[in-house]
Motif scaffolding. Structure first.
Motif, mmCIF file in Angstrom:
data_model
loop_
_atom_site.group_PDB
_atom_site.id
_atom_site.type_symbol
_atom_site.label_atom_id
_atom_site.label_comp_id
_atom_site.label_asym_id
_atom_site.label_seq_id
_atom_site.Cartn_x
_atom_site.Cartn_y
_atom_site.Cartn_z
ATOM 1 N N UNK A 94 -20.383 12.695 -5.128
ATOM 2 C CA UNK A 94 -21.539 13.372 -4.519
ATOM 3 C C UNK A 94 -21.991 14.541 -5.397
ATOM 4 N N UNK A 95 -23.235 14.923 -5.245
ATOM 5 C CA UNK A 95 -23.766 16.087 -5.955
ATOM 6 C C UNK A 95 -23.141 17.342 -5.336
ATOM 7 N N UNK A 146 -28.680 0.953 -4.910
ATOM 8 C CA UNK A 146 -28.252 1.507 -6.169
ATOM 9 C C UNK A 146 -29.336 1.248 -7.210
ATOM 10 N N UNK A 147 -29.513 2.211 -8.119
ATOM 11 C CA UNK A 147 -30.495 2.081 -9.198
ATOM 12 C C UNK A 147 -29.797 2.297 -10.529
ATOM 13 N N UNK A 148 -30.220 1.512 -11.533
ATOM 14 C CA UNK A 148 -29.655 1.627 -12.877
ATOM 15 C C UNK A 148 -30.797 1.707 -13.875
ATOM 16 N N UNK A 149 -30.598 2.527 -14.905
ATOM 17 C CA UNK A 149 -31.574 2.607 -15.995
ATOM 18 C C UNK A 149 -30.804 2.662 -17.301
ATOM 19 N N UNK A 150 -31.094 1.746 -18.226
ATOM 20 C CA UNK A 150 -30.436 1.687 -19.528
ATOM 21 C C UNK A 150 -31.421 2.080 -20.621
ATOM 22 N N UNK A 208 -28.232 11.173 -2.751
ATOM 23 C CA UNK A 208 -27.604 10.197 -3.654
ATOM 24 C C UNK A 208 -26.816 10.880 -4.769
ATOM 25 N N UNK A 209 -25.841 10.174 -5.311
ATOM 26 C CA UNK A 209 -25.059 10.681 -6.438
ATOM 27 C C UNK A 209 -25.516 10.032 -7.725
ATOM 28 N N UNK A 210 -25.209 10.694 -8.817
ATOM 29 C CA UNK A 210 -25.596 10.198 -10.140
ATOM 30 C C UNK A 210 -24.363 10.137 -11.044
ATOM 31 N N UNK A 211 -24.367 9.155 -11.941
ATOM 32 C CA UNK A 211 -23.353 9.067 -12.989
ATOM 33 C C UNK A 211 -24.038 8.601 -14.264
ATOM 34 N N UNK A 236 -26.585 5.394 -3.499
ATOM 35 C CA UNK A 236 -26.847 6.007 -2.204
ATOM 36 C C UNK A 236 -25.572 6.624 -1.623
ATOM 37 N N UNK A 237 -25.773 7.474 -0.669
ATOM 38 C CA UNK A 237 -24.700 8.253 -0.056
ATOM 39 C C UNK A 237 -23.528 7.377 0.384
ATOM 40 N N UNK A 238 -23.793 6.226 0.963
ATOM 41 C CA UNK A 238 -22.717 5.390 1.503
ATOM 42 C C UNK A 238 -21.917 4.647 0.423
ATOM 43 N N UNK A 239 -22.305 4.755 -0.855
ATOM 44 C CA UNK A 239 -21.565 4.098 -1.930
ATOM 45 C C UNK A 239 -20.884 5.088 -2.869
#
Length: 156
Positions: free
Chosen positions: A96-97, A1-5, A105-108, A52-55
């Protein structure tokens, strides 16, 4: 997982994107409170999360905490006691997209918009840091708070 603030003056989420005004600032000026402490001007914290896809489609928890450079949590500015820490927990499910193949991967995107006067800070001339986490992933974005400028008084 990636996060950007990212910090901005104000903002709102727009799907997986965000509409932000004056995004990316790193310093601001404290506002004096009548009780002797200080507060901050309006600010928005935009958080972009890629999973990622599995999360995907799993319940997650986004945690936001505002701390000073001594790692002490800032308080919410309110007259009642006990004080409340500047900590936000927000449920999050990353979808998912649409129409993308398996494995993408999905985004929120979450935007927390805090009005001026929301936080009570003990003093200016310090650095404050937003700590952001989802699961094991984390990011932080800091900003310097300068002292208020005293305006000259005519006739004084």
């Amino acid at each position: 997982m990636k996060i950007r603030a990212i910090l901005a003056d104000t903002g709102r989420a727009a799907g997986t994107a965000a509409n932000l005004l004056n995004a990316g600032w790193t310093n601001t000026t404290a506002i004096p409170l009548p009780q002797g402490a200080f507060t901050l001007p309006q600010q928005a914290l935009a958080v972009f999360v890629e999973a990622p896809w599995d999360q995907l489609n799993r319940p997650l928890k986004l945690i936001l905490e505002l701390k000073d450079d001594d790692d002490k949590i800032v308080e919410i500015n309110r007259s009642q006691t006990p004080s409340m820490p500047a900590r936000v927990e927000h449920p999050l499910i990353i979808a998912p997209v649409p129409n993308a193949p398996n494995g993408v991967p999905g985004m929120a995107t979450v935007v927390a918009d805090f009005g001026g006067g929301t936080f009570r800070i003990p003093s200016p001339r310090k650095r404050y840091i937003w700590h952001v986490s989802v699961g094991d992933a984390s990011d932080e974005v800091g900003f310097w708070v300068d002292a208020p400028v005293e305006m000259p008084k005519l006739g004084a």
